[in-house]
Design an enzyme around this catalytic site. Sequence first.
Site, short mmCIF file in Angstrom:
data_model
loop_
_atom_site.label_atom_id
_atom_site.label_comp_id
_atom_site.label_asym_id
_atom_site.label_seq_id
_atom_site.Cartn_x
_atom_site.Cartn_y
_atom_site.Cartn_z
N GLU A 1 -5.60 -8.48 0.85
CA GLU A 1 -6.12 -8.22 2.05
C GLU A 1 -7.60 -7.75 2.01
O GLU A 1 -7.81 -7.13 0.95
CB GLU A 1 -5.49 -6.85 2.81
CG GLU A 1 -4.21 -7.05 3.49
CD GLU A 1 -3.79 -6.15 4.32
OE1 GLU A 1 -4.31 -4.91 4.62
OE2 GLU A 1 -2.36 -5.66 4.25
N ASN B 1 -5.43 -4.72 -2.33
CA ASN B 1 -6.00 -4.74 -0.90
C ASN B 1 -7.14 -3.64 -0.99
O ASN B 1 -7.21 -2.71 -1.18
CB ASN B 1 -5.19 -3.89 0.27
CG ASN B 1 -4.05 -5.03 0.65
OD1 ASN B 1 -3.97 -6.20 0.16
ND2 ASN B 1 -3.10 -4.54 1.47
N GLU C 1 1.00 -1.21 -0.03
CA GLU C 1 0.08 -0.03 0.07
C GLU C 1 0.79 1.27 -0.02
O GLU C 1 0.95 2.09 0.83
CB GLU C 1 -1.05 -0.09 1.28
CG GLU C 1 -1.76 -1.07 1.28
CD GLU C 1 -3.11 -1.16 2.34
OE1 GLU C 1 -2.84 -0.14 3.25
OE2 GLU C 1 -3.76 -1.73 2.32
C1 GAL Z 1 -4.50 -2.01 5.58
C2 GAL Z 1 -3.02 -2.38 5.99
C3 GAL Z 1 -2.84 -3.59 7.30
C4 GAL Z 1 -4.29 -3.47 7.99
C5 GAL Z 1 -5.36 -3.21 7.32
C6 GAL Z 1 -6.78 -2.81 8.29
O1 GAL Z 1 -4.28 -0.90 4.96
O2 GAL Z 1 -2.17 -2.99 4.92
O3 GAL Z 1 -1.86 -3.50 7.87
O4 GAL Z 1 -3.85 -2.62 9.09
O5 GAL Z 1 -5.10 -2.04 6.71
O6 GAL Z 1 -6.75 -1.29 8.65
#
Ligand code: GAL
Length: 727
Positions: free
Chosen positions: A583, A515, A372
């Site tokens: 993610e 993500n 990210e």
């Molecule tokens: C993403 C990040 C993760 C986690 C997730 C939930 O942006 O890569 O590390 O924190 O958000 O907020």
Amino acid sequence: MSLGMSVVLSRAGPSRPRREQSTFLPSACLLPFTVRNEVLHEQTSDGQRGKPGRLGSHTSTRNNTNPPAAAMDARDRDTTTPAGATSLVYAINFPRGFSLAADKRSLEYFFGELTQVTINPGEGGVVEWSPNPEAGKCELRLKYRTLSRTSWSLNQKWALSRLKNTQLKMSGTMLSLLTTSLLLGFTCGAVYDYGAYDRTRDNFRPGTFPDDFIWSTATASYQIEGAWNVDGKGESIWDRFSHTPGKVDRGDTGDVACDSYNKYREDVQLMKAMGLKYYRFSLSWPRIFPDGTVAGGVNQAGVDYYNNVIDELLANGITPMVTLYHWDLPQALQDRYGGWVNEALVDHFNDYADFVFQTFGDRVRYWITFNEPWVVCFLGYGTGGNAPGIQDPGNSTYLCGHTILKAHAEAWNTYDTTYRGSQQGQISITLNCDWPEPRDPDSPSDVAAADRYIQFYIGWFAHPIYSTGGDYPAAMKDIIREKSLAEGLQESRLPQFTPAEIDRIKGTGDFFGLNHYTARIIQNRVDPTDTPGYSNDRNLSESTAPEWPRAASEWLYVVPWGLRRLLKFIKLNYGDPDVYITENGRSDHDEQPPITEDADRICYYMGYIDEVLKAIEVDGVKVRAYTAWSLMDNFEWSRGYTERFGLHYVNFTDPSRPRVPKESAGFYSDIIANNGFPEGADVTTMVRSRWEGCRGGPAGWAAATRVNMGVLGLSAMVAITFTIFKV
Ligand code: GAL
């Protein structure tokens, strides 16, 4: 006299909320106010109509009751009722900035199916209504819009002015109205979220994923490892940031976190118990190179730790996916160079990458250079909400993105030229993006604004890597340059790539790492007075829909269909790549008793995973992997431990950091075991039984409360009006 009625509305701007954002209450939920004596202007049978009256104070031909000023006034424009009148005419002035009400559907909310609506284009937008003559009477059916708070309050005022016109006596009915309000709020409110449900879009689609589909879960070094200063590890920018008072909620730090530095074997067993075959985790750069540089020396204990993690995974049949940079930059590089704004980091990152490919690449097949970059640069160097906490959205944000793109490209090229042949792995970057839905899909300016949003978001990094032409998106280059010059600068705040750099970066993604968590509604907006910088450069405003269920994180609204649309966007704009969802997940609050029966998280996963299935089967997107964030509750950056994303509950007050599977861990495990939702499987039956409840169920009750408050508020306003004006 016929009770035919036409209504003329003038509006401030065009807008048609998307069908899927609309909320329809079942007819049982309509408030049964009958409108009587409401002739403000009668339309003659030949269809002639007086020109619209002045917009201002309200006078009523038959009900000269001087109602309170309403944002939306119904007013007569003619005090004489022509003979042979066949309809009633109202002019309604919508205040500036209110653009929803000209929408056909929002008008229907006021009058229900009783009316037929046609929209005539024209200055200010004109809407005419013809009633259903069969209806035999004019009923005012109140429905409530849910798209925004603005429209909600306007609707109340509208209702008020209409009720005023009807001279509806409240007297003894007040009490029953208030009681009914409560019932309506809770009965209809439960359906309120369900109203956001579009059958053609949101139906459950059973089916299985491709045979080789990758089911994974993820964590990141700073969020789980702890051992922040143990065995020779260097300080990271997140160590420094979380140790700075006021930066993280409750003063939480990652000093111990989930203690995975010591408990990684247990973590692997959690995954094994779930049937997971893949695990995405990240390396802590300062654990391997304490001052960030190869020259500064490698920390063997750090290397040993990651060797142990990788070996433990493989021994348990779990394939590692390794992220090189998940935000924990060595503090020494921040101190020495100012972090990612300085291109000196390109070489240091490449050296670090080279080392890890060489050291772990015999066992690692999946690499992700950066997690990210949008967050790294916007929150780290723009708002300052994340480490290193720099607030410079106009310049540093873009410089950071520029350096990261170059660093990524160098690392990819290093892998490609030196290691790919022998190691046969894949390497890419993970980009995050919320789905932008134009506030009015029929408005070219809102559609263009939504496109700008996505170009500035995922396009910022995806366009240079995955588009055929490479380089930043045209929208970014043009607007930032234009604004920079207008600010009196000599050149754009967005740095430029040379043609050689464009070529070097283009094509440096073996797959598209994505993500995704949530969505936004986007409206065109130009505000020259805003602080110059990333947010203002986009010329848009963001909002959300009240019917979208919310997670604990204030930014996280549950909009599963947004993921499918984003996947399709990626397919169409970036060369139909293999997409690895790296993610996706939902947070709960940190509360007592602990939430381990996490029905809302199950709702989230069933909705989003099913949208992935639709993207694969219906849209032909080549999604190869899905990764749930996260294996366990962990340090949620500036929110500390106040937000919990885990499939496993971690007790952070217990020194041994015990992990307990939540219900969602079992649910995700069932999906993995069945490779989706095959007909006849228990998981499919379970999903079917919960599907609609997920829209109007647990999250719906929050909306129910909102509706109830709204209805109650309306009743109270009516009561006060009637009391004050002694109607
Ligand atoms: C993403 C990040 C993760 C986690 C997730 C939930 O942006 O890569 O590390 O924190 O958000 O907020």
